[in-house]
Design a protein around this motif. Structure first.
Motif, mmCIF file in Angstrom:
data_model
loop_
_atom_site.group_PDB
_atom_site.id
_atom_site.type_symbol
_atom_site.label_atom_id
_atom_site.label_comp_id
_atom_site.label_asym_id
_atom_site.label_seq_id
_atom_site.Cartn_x
_atom_site.Cartn_y
_atom_site.Cartn_z
ATOM 1 N N GLU A 19 1.384 7.308 -3.236
ATOM 2 C CA GLU A 19 0.422 6.801 -2.558
ATOM 3 C C GLU A 19 -0.545 8.144 -1.994
ATOM 4 O OE1 GLU A 19 2.362 4.608 1.053
ATOM 5 O OE2 GLU A 19 2.146 3.428 -0.185
ATOM 6 N N ARG A 20 0.314 9.345 -2.185
ATOM 7 C CA ARG A 20 -0.376 10.468 -1.122
ATOM 8 C C ARG A 20 -0.200 11.329 -2.334
ATOM 9 N NH1 ARG A 20 2.295 11.464 4.264
ATOM 10 N NH2 ARG A 20 3.783 10.139 3.691
ATOM 11 N N GLY A 21 0.999 11.526 -3.850
ATOM 12 C CA GLY A 21 0.638 12.249 -4.600
ATOM 13 C C GLY A 21 1.906 13.520 -4.239
ATOM 14 N N PRO A 22 2.119 14.682 -5.188
ATOM 15 C CA PRO A 22 3.146 15.056 -5.025
ATOM 16 C C PRO A 22 3.122 16.185 -3.675
ATOM 17 C CG PRO A 22 2.461 15.710 -7.140
ATOM 18 C CD PRO A 22 1.181 13.771 -6.951
ATOM 19 N N SER A 23 1.917 16.438 -3.537
ATOM 20 C CA SER A 23 1.551 18.052 -2.590
ATOM 21 C C SER A 23 1.840 17.128 -1.538
ATOM 22 C CB SER A 23 0.185 17.990 -2.919
ATOM 23 O OG SER A 23 -0.565 17.122 -2.402
ATOM 24 N N ALA A 91 1.187 1.082 -10.666
ATOM 25 C CA ALA A 91 2.440 1.412 -9.928
ATOM 26 C C ALA A 91 2.921 2.944 -10.596
ATOM 27 C CB ALA A 91 3.115 0.803 -8.439
ATOM 28 N N GLU A 92 3.525 1.697 -11.501
ATOM 29 C CA GLU A 92 4.683 2.295 -12.168
ATOM 30 C C GLU A 92 3.517 3.776 -13.270
ATOM 31 O OE1 GLU A 92 6.597 2.162 -16.889
ATOM 32 O OE2 GLU A 92 5.720 -0.332 -15.693
ATOM 33 N N ALA A 93 2.817 3.246 -13.315
ATOM 34 C CA ALA A 93 1.503 4.606 -14.060
ATOM 35 C C ALA A 93 1.423 5.150 -12.870
ATOM 36 C CB ALA A 93 0.009 4.066 -14.423
ATOM 37 N N GLU A 94 1.041 5.756 -11.925
ATOM 38 C CA GLU A 94 1.881 6.609 -10.561
ATOM 39 C C GLU A 94 2.337 7.277 -10.605
ATOM 40 O OE1 GLU A 94 -1.002 4.419 -7.682
ATOM 41 O OE2 GLU A 94 -2.688 3.613 -8.422
ATOM 42 N N LEU A 95 3.337 6.822 -10.469
ATOM 43 C CA LEU A 95 4.581 6.871 -9.823
ATOM 44 C C LEU A 95 5.042 7.859 -11.361
ATOM 45 C CD1 LEU A 95 7.338 6.902 -8.457
ATOM 46 C CD2 LEU A 95 8.290 5.404 -9.627
ATOM 47 N N TYR A 96 4.672 6.828 -12.800
ATOM 48 C CA TYR A 96 4.895 8.665 -13.678
ATOM 49 C C TYR A 96 4.020 10.049 -13.731
ATOM 50 C CZ TYR A 96 9.327 6.281 -15.810
ATOM 51 O OH TYR A 96 10.881 5.818 -15.628
ATOM 52 N N TRP A 97 2.487 9.299 -13.299
ATOM 53 C CA TRP A 97 1.951 10.389 -13.623
ATOM 54 C C TRP A 97 2.207 11.303 -12.613
ATOM 55 C CZ3 TRP A 97 -1.502 12.297 -16.688
ATOM 56 C CH2 TRP A 97 -2.250 13.699 -16.102
ATOM 57 N N SER A 98 2.626 10.910 -10.974
ATOM 58 C CA SER A 98 3.126 11.666 -10.008
ATOM 59 C C SER A 98 4.760 12.713 -10.222
ATOM 60 C CB SER A 98 2.998 11.179 -8.745
ATOM 61 O OG SER A 98 1.899 10.210 -8.540
ATOM 62 N N VAL A 99 5.364 11.933 -10.786
ATOM 63 C CA VAL A 99 6.621 12.768 -11.217
ATOM 64 C C VAL A 99 6.270 14.028 -12.379
ATOM 65 C CG1 VAL A 99 8.683 12.839 -12.606
ATOM 66 C CG2 VAL A 99 8.370 10.842 -11.075
ATOM 67 N N ILE A 100 4.784 13.269 -13.486
ATOM 68 C CA ILE A 100 5.129 14.386 -15.276
ATOM 69 C C ILE A 100 4.152 15.614 -13.776
ATOM 70 C CG2 ILE A 100 3.893 15.229 -16.837
ATOM 71 C CD1 ILE A 100 4.553 12.557 -17.620
ATOM 72 N N ALA A 101 3.429 15.311 -13.108
ATOM 73 C CA ALA A 101 2.570 16.432 -11.931
ATOM 74 C C ALA A 101 3.570 17.169 -10.834
ATOM 75 C CB ALA A 101 1.156 15.499 -10.947
ATOM 76 N N ALA A 102 4.688 16.690 -10.719
ATOM 77 C CA ALA A 102 5.532 17.335 -9.483
ATOM 78 C C ALA A 102 6.700 17.989 -10.254
ATOM 79 C CB ALA A 102 6.419 16.870 -9.049
ATOM 80 N N LEU A 103 6.348 18.041 -11.664
ATOM 81 C CA LEU A 103 7.056 18.958 -13.248
ATOM 82 C C LEU A 103 6.453 19.667 -13.411
ATOM 83 C CD1 LEU A 103 9.420 16.100 -14.584
ATOM 84 C CD2 LEU A 103 10.004 17.101 -12.805
ATOM 85 N N ARG A 104 5.735 19.511 -13.512
ATOM 86 C CA ARG A 104 4.561 20.493 -14.182
ATOM 87 C C ARG A 104 3.906 21.222 -12.689
ATOM 88 N NH1 ARG A 104 3.585 21.966 -18.759
ATOM 89 N NH2 ARG A 104 1.718 22.281 -18.812
ATOM 90 N N SER A 105 4.654 21.552 -11.957
ATOM 91 C CA SER A 105 3.572 22.339 -10.628
ATOM 92 C C SER A 105 4.939 23.393 -10.707
ATOM 93 C CB SER A 105 3.770 21.809 -9.870
ATOM 94 O OG SER A 105 4.777 21.125 -9.184
ATOM 95 N N LYS A 106 6.217 22.808 -11.151
ATOM 96 C CA LYS A 106 7.365 23.462 -11.089
ATOM 97 C C LYS A 106 7.782 24.078 -9.185
ATOM 98 C CE LYS A 106 7.395 25.266 -15.676
ATOM 99 N NZ LYS A 106 6.043 25.660 -16.147
#
Length: 193
Positions: A19-23, A91-106
């Motif tokens: 809903e709100r993203g990794p940040s 929801a699955e697409a957004e979840l995995y995109w958010s997880v990958i974004a969080a991982l990329r942000s380190k």
């Protein structure tokens, strides 16, 4: 606190990511979404990184179930992989995109979480190689499936459905031929003529 509380925290983390993203992921925001105190959250996850790793572990457990289903599927791993290469839900697409974004942000995400995601992708590669025996065909199918999945979660334009169907038909026909020959393909260019 029970394991159901742990699951509720991970469900809340998924919700915040979607809903709100990794940040927006903080211990406080996830605790509030889970309906637990910050202390209750810290009992299960002592840091944001531990919480993210817990979520990725849960995704890895789900992936293990999918790997088992692919191995046991009468259609074969390659067909199963290609058929499931597009997220089943938004929801699955957004979840995995958010997880990958969080991982990329380190940002506070331990290397273990990234390694777990990498292992999921590597396992598909291993399964395809085992089934097909043709490394070129196995990698082609893996790259097509990964490309479809990553394009879908990134919200990129998708190929024309008729063309995609033809691509997948051709790949699955090659996979079926490799399976029926016992995976004895040699990976030569002639196989793609």
């Amino acid at each position: 606190m029970s394991s159901t509380t742990r699951d509720r925290i991970l469900d809340a983390l998924e919700g915040v990511l979607i809903e709100r993203g990794p940040s927006a992921v903080t211990l406080e925001s996830v605790a509030a979404a889970a309906g637990v105190s910050k202390g209750g959250l810290l009992y299960h996850f002592p840091s944001k990184g531990a919480m993210m790793t817990g979520l990725v572990r849960r995704l890895a457990e789900r992936a293990e179930q999918e790997f088992a289903a692919a191995r046991d599927s009468p259609e074969g791993v390659a067909r199963f992989f290609l058929r499931t290469s597009v997220p089943g839900t938004v929801a699955e697409a957004e979840l995995y995109w958010s997880v990958i974004a969080a991982l990329r942000s380190k940002e506070g995400v331990p290397p273990e979480a990234a390694e777990l995601i990498g292992r999921m992708f590597e396992q598909w590669s291993r399964l395809l190689h085992e089934e097909l025996g043709d490394p070129v065909l196995a990698e082609t199918i893996r790259l097509v499936g990964d490309g479809l999945y990553l394009s879908a979660i990134a919200g990129l334009p998708q190929p024309d459905p008729r063309l995609l169907e033809r691509v997948l038909d051709r790949l699955t026909a090659r996979a079926d031929a490799a399976r029926s020959s016992g995976g004895a393909g040699d990976g030569s260019e002639g196989a793609w003529a």
